[in-house]
Design a protein around this motif. Structure first.
Motif, PDB file in Angstrom:
ATOM      1  N   PHE A   1      44.884 -40.876  73.153  1.00 12.84           N
ATOM      2  CA  PHE A   1      46.322 -41.061  72.982  1.00 12.84           C
ATOM      3  C   PHE A   1      46.779 -40.453  71.659  1.00 12.84           C
ATOM      4  O   PHE A   1      47.836 -39.809  71.597  1.00 12.84           O
ATOM      5  CB  PHE A   1      46.675 -42.542  73.026  1.00 12.84           C
ATOM      6  N   ALA A   2      45.972 -40.636  70.604  1.00 16.13           N
ATOM      7  CA  ALA A   2      46.327 -40.045  69.313  1.00 16.13           C
ATOM      8  C   ALA A   2      46.350 -38.529  69.398  1.00 16.13           C
ATOM      9  O   ALA A   2      47.243 -37.871  68.837  1.00 16.13           O
ATOM     10  CB  ALA A   2      45.332 -40.508  68.248  1.00 16.13           C
ATOM     11  N   PHE A   3      45.386 -37.953  70.103  1.00 15.56           N
ATOM     12  CA  PHE A   3      45.305 -36.494  70.238  1.00 15.56           C
ATOM     13  C   PHE A   3      46.503 -35.943  71.005  1.00 15.56           C
ATOM     14  O   PHE A   3      47.165 -35.000  70.560  1.00 15.56           O
ATOM     15  CB  PHE A   3      44.003 -36.130  70.956  1.00 15.56           C
ATOM     16  N   THR A   4      46.811 -36.542  72.145  1.00 12.34           N
ATOM     17  CA  THR A   4      47.895 -36.009  72.967  1.00 12.34           C
ATOM     18  C   THR A   4      49.257 -36.215  72.312  1.00 12.34           C
ATOM     19  O   THR A   4      50.117 -35.321  72.352  1.00 12.34           O
ATOM     20  CB  THR A   4      47.890 -36.667  74.358  1.00 12.34           C
TER      21      THR A   4
ATOM     22  N   VAL B   1      54.595 -35.181  79.646  1.00 11.18           N
ATOM     23  CA  VAL B   1      54.263 -35.740  80.957  1.00 11.18           C
ATOM     24  C   VAL B   1      52.982 -36.554  80.891  1.00 11.18           C
ATOM     25  O   VAL B   1      52.829 -37.587  81.561  1.00 11.18           O
ATOM     26  CB  VAL B   1      54.149 -34.603  81.994  1.00 11.18           C
ATOM     27  N   VAL B   2      52.052 -36.110  80.057  1.00  7.29           N
ATOM     28  CA  VAL B   2      50.753 -36.774  79.961  1.00  7.29           C
ATOM     29  C   VAL B   2      50.897 -38.205  79.450  1.00  7.29           C
ATOM     30  O   VAL B   2      50.110 -39.087  79.819  1.00  7.29           O
ATOM     31  CB  VAL B   2      49.819 -35.965  79.035  1.00  7.29           C
ATOM     32  N   MET B   3      51.888 -38.450  78.604  1.00  6.93           N
ATOM     33  CA  MET B   3      52.039 -39.777  78.015  1.00  6.93           C
ATOM     34  C   MET B   3      52.174 -40.854  79.094  1.00  6.93           C
ATOM     35  O   MET B   3      51.545 -41.911  79.014  1.00  6.93           O
ATOM     36  CB  MET B   3      53.275 -39.813  77.112  1.00  6.93           C
TER      37      MET B   3
ATOM     38  N   ALA C   1      36.574 -42.018  80.066  1.00  7.28           N
ATOM     39  CA  ALA C   1      37.446 -41.766  78.923  1.00  7.28           C
ATOM     40  C   ALA C   1      37.069 -40.456  78.216  1.00  7.28           C
ATOM     41  O   ALA C   1      37.944 -39.680  77.820  1.00  7.28           O
ATOM     42  CB  ALA C   1      37.367 -42.933  77.947  1.00  7.28           C
ATOM     43  N   ALA C   2      35.772 -40.195  78.090  1.00 12.92           N
ATOM     44  CA  ALA C   2      35.329 -38.960  77.443  1.00 12.92           C
ATOM     45  C   ALA C   2      35.688 -37.742  78.276  1.00 12.92           C
ATOM     46  O   ALA C   2      36.101 -36.697  77.745  1.00 12.92           O
ATOM     47  CB  ALA C   2      33.822 -39.011  77.199  1.00 12.92           C
ATOM     48  N   THR C   3      35.561 -37.857  79.591  1.00  7.81           N
ATOM     49  CA  THR C   3      35.888 -36.732  80.474  1.00  7.81           C
ATOM     50  C   THR C   3      37.358 -36.349  80.360  1.00  7.81           C
ATOM     51  O   THR C   3      37.704 -35.170  80.234  1.00  7.81           O
ATOM     52  CB  THR C   3      35.555 -37.085  81.926  1.00  7.81           C
TER      53      THR C   3
ATOM     54  N   ILE D   1      38.107 -34.713  76.893  1.00 12.07           N
ATOM     55  CA  ILE D   1      37.661 -33.312  76.825  1.00 12.07           C
ATOM     56  C   ILE D   1      38.558 -32.413  77.665  1.00 12.07           C
ATOM     57  O   ILE D   1      38.929 -31.309  77.247  1.00 12.07           O
ATOM     58  CB  ILE D   1      36.191 -33.206  77.282  1.00 12.07           C
ATOM     59  N   LEU D   2      38.931 -32.903  78.842  1.00 14.65           N
ATOM     60  CA  LEU D   2      39.799 -32.118  79.719  1.00 14.65           C
ATOM     61  C   LEU D   2      41.144 -31.855  79.060  1.00 14.65           C
ATOM     62  O   LEU D   2      41.652 -30.721  79.063  1.00 14.65           O
ATOM     63  CB  LEU D   2      39.995 -32.850  81.043  1.00 14.65           C
ATOM     64  N   PHE D   3      41.735 -32.879  78.474  1.00 14.26           N
ATOM     65  CA  PHE D   3      43.008 -32.701  77.782  1.00 14.26           C
ATOM     66  C   PHE D   3      42.864 -31.715  76.623  1.00 14.26           C
ATOM     67  O   PHE D   3      43.741 -30.876  76.397  1.00 14.26           O
ATOM     68  CB  PHE D   3      43.533 -34.040  77.259  1.00 14.26           C
ATOM     69  N   ALA D   4      41.783 -31.831  75.881  1.00 11.86           N
ATOM     70  CA  ALA D   4      41.583 -30.950  74.726  1.00 11.86           C
ATOM     71  C   ALA D   4      41.509 -29.490  75.161  1.00 11.86           C
ATOM     72  O   ALA D   4      42.113 -28.605  74.542  1.00 11.86           O
ATOM     73  CB  ALA D   4      40.323 -31.354  73.963  1.00 11.86           C
ATOM     74  N   VAL D   5      40.790 -29.230  76.239  1.00 14.78           N
ATOM     75  CA  VAL D   5      40.638 -27.854  76.722  1.00 14.78           C
ATOM     76  C   VAL D   5      41.971 -27.311  77.235  1.00 14.78           C
ATOM     77  O   VAL D   5      42.385 -26.196  76.892  1.00 14.78           O
ATOM     78  CB  VAL D   5      39.562 -27.795  77.829  1.00 14.78           C
TER      79      VAL D   5
END
Length: 470
Positions: A13-16, A72-74, A405-407, A410-414
């Protein structure tokens, strides 16, 4: 509850939101500036204002799109990672997010197409109205989001029924001092972000000896606006601190790195907080100033973190440092805005290349300050997601695994890295290409930097455009 899944969900959540908040912080102020430019063009008839409008409209469109995509992701995360928060606070947060859709998104969706494609298809005054409606839509979006977040910071106007938080007084939820102060603080941050980006772009063009007329207008409008808004922002920042002092004393103590009650309290300027020993290392402290900042008194007793149970204390290092980063950026922006404005009034800014370099390099400062302020508010709120009502660990989706949660993280980061790298690169390309032809284009040293196709005699002979740069 899996502690690793909780940590990864919080990081996601912090990243997005860190990516997302950059673009609304830019587009809210930019939409308002586009409205001003269009109004000036209609009022004066000077072509330079339309050229600047068309130039910044392209950048606004890109940033607006990136903000929509990241926003939208939020909403998805409330269901995937924080379903207990949605279940317990849905009767309040759900309508607030719906109000954003019915007001802000409606205005943006209705008038954005006219803004981008309608200049030649509608009456000039209706086009100005459409630009203003898009600007109002972006502002309303920030309003409803800040109402939502402010309720999570200081929950009011609700009752608890069968484990669910339901609204009891919508006026208290929507119209209260905390929400209004925090909304104005965020709105000013957005205007300052746009003002410094515009001024930095003008400084860049002057340093490159291109687009002089447009550059001078960008510098004047950006720096004069910032010179007025930074002091106002400091005032509203102090008002935000007042609500934290009153309603979130543990957060206030963490921001101050104050471990023990003090009377009068000193102000820690810099230190390395050490939770293990409940003390600060390498501390630099000003006596009495902490009481003045906290209570406007030289004798007040200020609470320390040890007055709260360890499980109710927020982390100290992050809010302590991010608050000082935010204030530091604000003071630097204040100095640059006032110095630049003074040099403009004295007609000396164009010759002060070192000041232009500092103004050009200042464009990240409002974004850094916004992110630092957001981290201060959100990390300082821990361990609560709805302050004093719902703990963060109890708000997470039950049985969410660390693998899931990790998946998603990572997907969001990419995906974010792919989308935003292209978006930011395209904005840079637009900035480097510059606005249209101006009066300055007639000088030999500048004409070499212009594409030949822009040397349109019809544009260069426009008397209004020529006068705008003088």
């Amino acid at each position: 509850m899996d502690p690793t899944a909780l940590l990864l969900s919080r990081l996601q959540f912090a990243f997005t939101i860190s990516f997302h908040i950059i673009f609304p912080a830019f587009t809210i102020g930019l939409a308002a500036w586009l409205t001003v430019l269009e109004a000036l063009h209609l009022r004066t008839g000077k072509m330079v204002y339309q050229v600047l409008f068309e130039f910044w409209l392209k950048i606004f469109g890109i940033a607006f799109g990136l903000g929509v995509v990241s926003g939208v992701v939020m909403g998805f995360q409330f269901g995937t990672n924080w379903s207990e928060l949605s279940r317990m606070s849905g009767p309040i947060q759900g309508p607030l997010l719906s109000y954003e859709t019915f007001t802000a998104f409606m205005l943006e969706a209705s008038f954005f197409g006219i803004l981008v494609f309608g200049r030649k298809r509608v009456h000039p005054w209706f086009y100005l109205f459409s630009v203003a409606m898009v600007a109002l839509g972006t502002t309303l979006s920030a309003f409803w989001i800040m109402i939502n977040n402010s309720w999570m910071q200081v929950p009011v106007g609700y009752v608890q029924q069968n484990g669910v938080l339901v609204p009891d007084d919508w006026m208290k939820i929507i119209v209260n001092r905390v929400a209004m102060v925090r909304f104005m603080h965020m709105l000013l941050a957005a205007y300052l972000s746009s003002a410094f980006c515009v001024a930095a772009t003008g400084a860049w063009y002057l340093l490159r000896k291109t687009y002089r007329s447009e550059a001078l207008i960008m510098l004047r409008m950006g720096l004069f606006l910032a010179a007025v808004l930074v002091p106002a922002q400091l005032v509203f920042g102090h008002l935000v601190g007042d609500y934290v002092h009153e309603h979130q004393p543990a957060k206030f103590a963490a921001i101050e790195a104050r471990w023990h009650d003090e009377q009068p309290a000193g102000e820690v300027i810099i230190a390395i907080p050490d939770p293990a020993t409940e003390s600060n290392r390498y501390e630099i402290k000003i006596p009495v100033l902490g009481s003045i900042i906290g209570s406007m008194s030289t004798t007040s007793r200020e609470v320390g973190l040890t007055s709260f149970p360890p499980q109710d204390r927020p982390p100290v290092l992050i809010p302590f440092l991010t608050f000082r980063v935010m204030v530091g950026c604000g003071l630097i922006m204040l100095g640059l805005a006032w110095l630049g404005s003074w040099l403009i009034i004295r007609r000396r800014l164009e010759g002060s290349r070192w000041v232009l370099r500092f103004i050009f390099l200042s464009f990240p400062l409002p974004f850094i300050a916004t992110l630092a302020g957001w981290y201060t508010a959100e990390v300082g709120r821990q361990p609560w997601v709805v302050y004093g009502v719902l703990r963060t660990e109890h708000a997470m989706t039950p049985f969410l695994t660390a693998y899931a949660a990790a998946t998603s993280l990572i997907l969001f980061a990419v995906v974010y890295a792919f989308i935003f790298s292209f978006g930011i690169y395209y904005i840079y390309r637009q900035l480097r290409a510059g606005p249209g032809v101006s009066h300055a284009a007639t000088s030999p040293d500048v004409m070499a930097n212009r594409p030949m196709s822009l040397a349109d005699p019809g544009l260069l002979s426009d008397r209004n455009y020529a006068q705008a740069g003088e």
